[in-house]
Design a protein around this motif. Sequence first.
Motif, mmCIF file in Angstrom:
data_model
loop_
_atom_site.group_PDB
_atom_site.id
_atom_site.type_symbol
_atom_site.label_atom_id
_atom_site.label_comp_id
_atom_site.label_asym_id
_atom_site.label_seq_id
_atom_site.Cartn_x
_atom_site.Cartn_y
_atom_site.Cartn_z
ATOM 1 N N MET A 43 0.604 -1.274 0.862
ATOM 2 C CA MET A 43 -0.027 -0.127 -0.169
ATOM 3 C C MET A 43 1.122 1.458 -0.245
ATOM 4 O O MET A 43 0.315 2.288 -0.462
ATOM 5 C CB MET A 43 -0.471 -0.407 1.129
ATOM 6 N N SER A 44 1.792 0.620 0.956
ATOM 7 C CA SER A 44 2.465 1.983 0.431
ATOM 8 C C SER A 44 3.566 3.056 -0.536
ATOM 9 O O SER A 44 3.683 3.826 -0.999
ATOM 10 C CB SER A 44 3.713 2.226 1.970
ATOM 11 N N ALA A 45 3.724 1.425 -0.874
ATOM 12 C CA ALA A 45 4.676 1.812 -2.452
ATOM 13 C C ALA A 45 3.545 2.138 -3.423
ATOM 14 O O ALA A 45 3.845 3.848 -4.371
ATOM 15 C CB ALA A 45 5.669 0.027 -2.917
ATOM 16 N N TRP A 46 1.832 2.217 -3.043
ATOM 17 C CA TRP A 46 1.244 2.210 -4.262
ATOM 18 C C TRP A 46 0.687 3.954 -3.954
ATOM 19 O O TRP A 46 0.928 4.591 -4.929
ATOM 20 C CB TRP A 46 -0.332 1.716 -4.209
ATOM 21 N N THR A 47 0.928 4.330 -2.469
ATOM 22 C CA THR A 47 0.035 5.857 -2.513
ATOM 23 C C THR A 47 1.576 6.885 -2.247
ATOM 24 O O THR A 47 2.038 7.855 -2.649
ATOM 25 C CB THR A 47 0.017 5.707 -1.236
ATOM 26 N N ARG A 48 3.158 5.776 -2.906
ATOM 27 C CA ARG A 48 4.152 6.771 -2.723
ATOM 28 C C ARG A 48 5.122 6.914 -4.313
ATOM 29 O O ARG A 48 5.157 7.327 -4.470
ATOM 30 C CB ARG A 48 5.337 6.102 -2.200
ATOM 31 N N SER A 49 3.582 6.392 -4.977
ATOM 32 C CA SER A 49 3.691 6.390 -6.853
ATOM 33 C C SER A 49 3.108 7.992 -7.137
ATOM 34 O O SER A 49 2.476 8.360 -6.472
ATOM 35 C CB SER A 49 3.357 5.366 -7.340
ATOM 36 N N ARG A 50 3.871 7.888 -8.229
ATOM 37 C CA ARG A 50 3.129 9.422 -8.910
ATOM 38 C C ARG A 50 1.589 9.317 -8.994
ATOM 39 O O ARG A 50 0.990 10.076 -9.562
ATOM 40 C CB ARG A 50 4.020 9.699 -10.164
ATOM 41 N N TRP A 51 1.361 7.886 -9.310
ATOM 42 C CA TRP A 51 -0.272 7.651 -9.299
ATOM 43 C C TRP A 51 -0.689 7.293 -8.501
ATOM 44 O O TRP A 51 -2.669 7.097 -8.655
ATOM 45 C CB TRP A 51 -0.639 6.553 -11.423
ATOM 46 N N GLY A 52 -0.758 6.843 -7.387
ATOM 47 C CA GLY A 52 -1.168 6.617 -6.225
ATOM 48 C C GLY A 52 -1.240 7.488 -5.003
ATOM 49 O O GLY A 52 -1.816 7.157 -4.050
ATOM 50 N N GLY A 53 -0.711 8.330 -5.591
ATOM 51 C CA GLY A 53 -0.300 10.258 -4.167
ATOM 52 C C GLY A 53 -1.877 10.511 -4.382
ATOM 53 O O GLY A 53 -1.733 10.608 -3.374
ATOM 54 N N ASP A 54 -3.365 10.111 -4.401
ATOM 55 C CA ASP A 54 -3.734 10.593 -4.334
ATOM 56 C C ASP A 54 -5.307 9.982 -4.510
ATOM 57 O O ASP A 54 -6.270 10.601 -4.151
ATOM 58 C CB ASP A 54 -4.693 12.231 -5.344
ATOM 59 N N ASP A 55 -4.574 8.579 -3.777
ATOM 60 C CA ASP A 55 -5.863 8.104 -3.454
ATOM 61 C C ASP A 55 -5.841 7.513 -2.228
ATOM 62 O O ASP A 55 -5.557 7.375 -1.516
ATOM 63 C CB ASP A 55 -4.969 6.824 -4.401
ATOM 64 N N TYR A 56 -7.279 8.127 -1.769
ATOM 65 C CA TYR A 56 -8.393 8.599 -0.742
ATOM 66 C C TYR A 56 -8.339 7.215 -0.046
ATOM 67 O O TYR A 56 -7.553 7.181 1.055
ATOM 68 C CB TYR A 56 -8.789 9.299 -0.532
#
Length: 405
Positions: free
Chosen positions: A360-373
């Motif tokens: 999950m951290s890898a996703w939210t740290r990505s450029r496509w997942g940073g705004d995934d509330y």
Amino acid sequence: MTRPAESPEAARGMRAEVAESWQRSAAAGVRVDQTEAPIVVSERDLPDLRAAHPLARVFPLLDDVLGQAVRDCDAVMAIGDADGSLLWVCGSPQMLRTAERIGFVEGSSWDERAAGTNAPGLAIATGRPATVTRAEHFRNSVQPWSCVATPIHDPTSRQLLGVLDVTGGDQIVVPQTMAMVRAAARLAEAELARSAAPHTERPAGTGLHLVIEALGRSEALVTVDSGSGRPTTVRLTPRHSEIVLLLAAAPRGLSGDELAVLLYEDDGASSTLRAELNRLRGLLGEQLLASRPYRLSATVTGDWLAAEAQLAAGDLRGAMRSYQGPLLPRSNAPGVARIREALEESMRRALLASRETDLMSAWTRSRWGGDDYAMWTAQRDAVAADSPLRPLIEGQLARLDRELG
């Protein structure tokens, strides 16, 4: 859990990929004061695991071309599987005893979620060569060491087979070490390809293998391998990228009308499509692009196809390694958008259900997942109450609350 004081220069100089690895390590619950990496393969099971692994065929080669060199310079060579479990560790008796103090032994796990930031774990997580030096390591006990590693892939499917690593002191932190490690890995892949060649089946009449890389790219990279041992790689235009991807997703082929509907947002002129197909045929070769219906006359491997297959098999961690970002993110072709959105939603659903905090951290740290509330919320609910990541997660949720009103 405390971290030794670092100089302001060291803090300012942390590389982005190392910072992201620290995030994943913390999210997985690795402690900086953990002395050794955990043992995940017993001595009893290790021989069978080695014998069954594809890299067993090239271990003697790697030991010959790289193992002796690391023994001569007081370093250690290790070969791990795709999960980061070390299957072979080679070095002088003195160096092997020293490496035991941090758990760098056969059967131990050096995946980031088990051992924190290190070169073998980073190479597995990113799919790219990695160097981690001294204080870049997440665990205090590993900080006297430096390491250089590169992934080894199946030469046909491009599936990750494992990782090749050299670990030692400051003497290995030179460009020549990475060059040597990468050359040894490519030599191993070439040997795997050579030994597999008599057993590899290719489509009748073409003998072609096509590898398409389109995740996180606006222009696909296509590698054409005719079996001659000299594959060629070309970067396609955005339109040609869309055509190749749509044909790869339809193995039985598409009529001109079907391809036009998937390719153009409005009614595309048939003459325009024919011209694009002719240019693509000229680029890739007559044999590769067949017509009536339009189809790819080759064995096709695609990074998004690998991610889809890994998700279907329940291998979320493998799918995350394959997923380098949205599929042709700038494409507005309806057929491409449908595949892109389906894969992204499948990835998100699997991640949300997994409670795997490092993923999950890898996703939210990505450029496509940073705004995934939803992903930030799920990550907050999954991490421990005393996790050092908790303030960061809460801060990001507060930012999104402000921005989203």
